[in-house]
Design a protein around this motif. Structure first.
Motif, short mmCIF file in Angstrom:
data_model
loop_
_atom_site.label_atom_id
_atom_site.label_comp_id
_atom_site.label_asym_id
_atom_site.label_seq_id
_atom_site.Cartn_x
_atom_site.Cartn_y
_atom_site.Cartn_z
N LEU A 1 0.83 -1.21 0.00
CA LEU A 1 0.00 0.00 0.00
C LEU A 1 0.87 1.26 0.00
O LEU A 1 0.60 2.21 -0.74
N TYR A 2 1.90 1.25 0.83
CA TYR A 2 2.80 2.40 0.90
C TYR A 2 3.48 2.65 -0.44
O TYR A 2 3.50 3.78 -0.94
N ALA A 3 4.05 1.61 -1.03
CA ALA A 3 4.74 1.76 -2.32
C ALA A 3 3.79 2.29 -3.39
O ALA A 3 4.14 3.21 -4.14
N HIS A 4 2.60 1.74 -3.45
CA HIS A 4 1.63 2.20 -4.46
C HIS A 4 1.16 3.63 -4.17
O HIS A 4 0.98 4.43 -5.09
N ALA A 5 0.96 3.97 -2.89
CA ALA A 5 0.55 5.33 -2.53
C ALA A 5 1.61 6.35 -2.93
O ALA A 5 1.30 7.49 -3.28
N GLU A 6 2.88 5.93 -2.89
CA GLU A 6 3.98 6.82 -3.26
C GLU A 6 4.29 6.75 -4.76
O GLU A 6 5.14 7.50 -5.25
N GLY A 7 3.66 5.82 -5.47
CA GLY A 7 3.88 5.70 -6.90
C GLY A 7 5.16 4.96 -7.28
O GLY A 7 5.72 5.19 -8.34
N TRP A 8 5.61 4.06 -6.40
CA TRP A 8 6.85 3.33 -6.63
C TRP A 8 6.57 1.87 -6.92
O TRP A 8 5.66 1.28 -6.37
N LYS A 9 7.42 1.29 -7.75
CA LYS A 9 7.46 -0.17 -7.91
C LYS A 9 8.76 -0.61 -7.25
O LYS A 9 9.84 -0.21 -7.65
N ILE A 10 8.62 -1.43 -6.21
CA ILE A 10 9.78 -1.88 -5.45
C ILE A 10 9.78 -3.40 -5.43
O ILE A 10 8.78 -4.02 -5.08
N ASN A 11 10.91 -3.97 -5.81
CA ASN A 11 11.04 -5.43 -5.73
C ASN A 11 11.21 -5.84 -4.28
O ASN A 11 11.61 -5.05 -3.44
N PHE A 12 10.94 -7.10 -4.02
CA PHE A 12 11.07 -7.62 -2.67
C PHE A 12 11.48 -9.08 -2.72
O PHE A 12 11.20 -9.78 -3.71
N LEU A 13 12.15 -9.53 -1.69
CA LEU A 13 12.53 -10.94 -1.56
C LEU A 13 11.49 -11.65 -0.71
O LEU A 13 10.99 -11.09 0.26
N MET A 14 11.19 -12.90 -1.09
CA MET A 14 10.22 -13.69 -0.36
C MET A 14 10.59 -15.16 -0.52
O MET A 14 11.05 -15.57 -1.59
N LYS A 15 10.41 -15.92 0.56
CA LYS A 15 10.79 -17.33 0.46
C LYS A 15 10.03 -18.03 -0.66
O LYS A 15 8.86 -17.74 -0.91
N LYS A 16 10.71 -18.93 -1.33
CA LYS A 16 10.18 -19.57 -2.54
C LYS A 16 8.89 -20.33 -2.31
O LYS A 16 8.09 -20.51 -3.22
N GLU A 17 8.63 -20.73 -1.08
CA GLU A 17 7.41 -21.49 -0.78
C GLU A 17 6.13 -20.70 -1.07
O GLU A 17 5.08 -21.28 -1.28
N TRP A 18 6.21 -19.38 -1.12
CA TRP A 18 5.05 -18.55 -1.42
C TRP A 18 4.76 -18.47 -2.93
O TRP A 18 3.71 -17.98 -3.33
N PHE A 19 5.68 -18.96 -3.74
CA PHE A 19 5.53 -18.83 -5.19
C PHE A 19 4.85 -20.05 -5.82
O PHE A 19 5.32 -20.60 -6.79
N PHE A 20 3.75 -20.46 -5.25
CA PHE A 20 2.96 -21.57 -5.80
C PHE A 20 1.78 -20.98 -6.57
O PHE A 20 1.44 -19.81 -6.41
N TRP A 21 1.17 -21.82 -7.40
CA TRP A 21 0.02 -21.37 -8.18
C TRP A 21 -1.17 -21.15 -7.26
O TRP A 21 -1.38 -21.96 -6.37
N PRO A 22 -1.95 -20.12 -7.34
CA PRO A 22 -1.88 -19.00 -8.29
C PRO A 22 -1.09 -17.80 -7.77
O PRO A 22 -0.95 -16.81 -8.47
N LEU A 23 -0.56 -17.87 -6.54
CA LEU A 23 0.12 -16.71 -5.96
C LEU A 23 1.46 -16.39 -6.64
O LEU A 23 1.83 -15.23 -6.74
N GLY A 24 2.18 -17.42 -7.08
CA GLY A 24 3.50 -17.21 -7.66
C GLY A 24 3.53 -16.18 -8.77
O GLY A 24 4.30 -15.20 -8.70
#
Length: 184
Positions: free
Chosen positions: A46-69
């Motif tokens: 929400l903060y990044a979008h409110a500021e108009g930024w696209k920011i990459n982020f690191l997240m453990k690979k287990e969250w990258f399953f279908w359909p979330l990945g």
């Protein structure tokens, strides 16, 4: 439209405020703490979008399953394979050097659980790429997002990690009992 909606939801509806006094150059790493809840991710987006930024982020690979990945990747997510020994810091530093813009958010605790041993990957990426680390604190008690300090790593890891951890000592996460800066 999305920027306005996110700003309204974060600042007006939920009552959060921001105190950001450091410059945001074209390339930087955000060191974000405390990270004690999955709500931190929503707040950050929400903060990044409110500021108009696209920011990459690191997240453990287990969250990258279908359909979330595919959704997380589109949002800027980079999966972290903790069990594999990869040269992720080297790869991220090289990407930062080559890119015109580079914005990456990392939670140094590496988990939402109590962890006094913070990860230092963000520090080494910034050191190798010679880009600043912006220290962003999230305080649920004060409903405050704050960034009043940044640093460009010099290689004195122990001294600068102590400085970084001390910056976050007074911030209260969603679950304050799950946050520590460890022994200083």
């Amino acid at each position: 439209m999305l920027k306005k909606f996110c700003g309204w939801l974060l600042y007006r509806h939920w009552g959060w405020t921001k105190e950001v006094t450091v410059d945001h150059p074209d390339k930087y790493i955000i060191c974000l703490a405390p990270h004690t809840s999955n709500k931190d991710f929503l707040l950050g987006q929400l903060y990044a979008h409110a500021e108009g930024w696209k920011i990459n982020f690191l997240m453990k690979k287990e969250w990258f399953f279908w359909p979330l990945g595919p959704i997380f990747k589109r949002m800027g997510g980079i999966p972290v394979y903790r069990s594999k020994h990869t040269s992720m810091t080297d790869n991220l530093a090289e990407t930062a050097k080559r890119a015109e813009t580079f914005r990456l958010c990392i939670t140094p605790e590496g988990t939402r659980s109590l962890n006094p041993e913070w990860k230092k990957g963000f520090y080494f990426v910034a050191l190798k790429a010679q880009i600043p680390v912006l220290l962003y604190g999230v305080d649920y008690e004060r409903r405050l997002i704050q960034c009043t300090k940044s640093l460009i790593p010099t290689g004195d890891v122990d001294k600068e990690m102590k400085e970084i951890k001390l910056y976050f000592k007074d911030f209260k996460g969603k679950h304050p009992e799950q946050f520590t800066i460890g022994e200083i």
